[in-house]
Scaffold this motif. Structure first.
Motif, PDB file in Angstrom:
ATOM      1  N   ARG A   1       0.837  -1.207   0.000  1.00 26.58           N
ATOM      2  CA  ARG A   1       0.000   0.000   0.000  1.00 26.58           C
ATOM      3  C   ARG A   1       0.872   1.256   0.000  1.00 26.58           C
ATOM      4  N   SER A   2       1.933   1.239   0.788  1.00 25.59           N
ATOM      5  CA  SER A   2       2.844   2.387   0.829  1.00 25.59           C
ATOM      6  C   SER A   2       3.514   2.593  -0.525  1.00 25.59           C
TER       7      SER A   2
ATOM      8  N   TYR B   1       3.412   5.876  -3.057  1.00 28.44           N
ATOM      9  CA  TYR B   1       4.574   6.563  -3.629  1.00 28.44           C
ATOM     10  C   TYR B   1       4.471   6.621  -5.146  1.00 28.44           C
ATOM     11  N   VAL B   2       4.075   5.521  -5.769  1.00 26.84           N
ATOM     12  CA  VAL B   2       3.931   5.493  -7.228  1.00 26.84           C
ATOM     13  C   VAL B   2       2.907   6.524  -7.672  1.00 26.84           C
TER      14      VAL B   2
ATOM     15  N   GLU C   1       3.682   9.635 -10.054  1.00 24.91           N
ATOM     16  CA  GLU C   1       2.954   9.809 -11.317  1.00 24.91           C
ATOM     17  C   GLU C   1       2.285  11.171 -11.382  1.00 24.91           C
ATOM     18  N   GLN C   2       1.698  11.585 -10.260  1.00 29.01           N
ATOM     19  CA  GLN C   2       1.044  12.893 -10.233  1.00 29.01           C
ATOM     20  C   GLN C   2       2.077  13.999 -10.424  1.00 29.01           C
TER      21      GLN C   2
END
Length: 156
Positions: free
Chosen positions: A105-106, A110-111, A115-116
């Motif tokens: 989940r962590s 982060y991904v 990406e944002q």
């Protein structure tokens, strides 16, 4: 006994040896506490200050101590309660960490943040455009369906 900074291995050992963990902070900048997450992950009853991020912990995961004139007697009562309910508090704590703070989940968080930061919707739109182009290049009649499937699959 009072200890100052200790290496991480020693910290884990000390926390594991405790019946109840206490992590009171006032003031706080609202940050997530790594030591609280570690202690909850060990399945230890936890007392925290009822402010900032600590106040957002679900009820039953940690005992929240108001930062007021009754703080000391509240801590004393909470320590007794935590000792008497160690098993149920510990199970709730461990389940919370597994549900909300596990490694997968962590990593996903982060991904998503990266990406944002890299362009978010613009990147997703570019990927979808490339999928549609590739579909058209190989003669697929319904590139829209492929794009919908890419969204459903979580590719974008």
């Amino acid at each position: 006994m009072r200890e100052h900074y200790v290496p991480e291995e020693r910290l884990w050992s000390l926390m594991a040896a405790c019946d109840v963990l206490v992590n009171l902070r006032s003031p706080t900048m609202g940050e997530t506490s790594g030591s609280v997450i570690r202690g909850l992950g060990l399945g230890k009853p936890m007392l925290v200050s009822d402010l900032g991020w600590f106040a957002e912990l679900p009820d039953g995961v940690a005992l929240k101590i108001p930062v007021d004139e009754y703080e000391v007697p509240t801590i004393a009562a909470a320590l007794g309660f935590a000792a008497d309910h160690a098993t149920e508090l510990g199970e709730a704590a461990r389940a919370y960490v597994h549900r909300e703070h596990d490694l997968a989940r962590s990593a996903d968080g982060y991904v998503a943040a990266l990406e944002q930061a890299a362009g978010g919707d613009a990147v997703a739109d570019a990927v979808l455009w490339r999928i549609a182009e590739a579909a058209a290049d190989v003669g697929l009649d319904d590139a829209g369906e492929l794009v919908r499937e890419a969204r459903r699959a979580g590719i974008v």
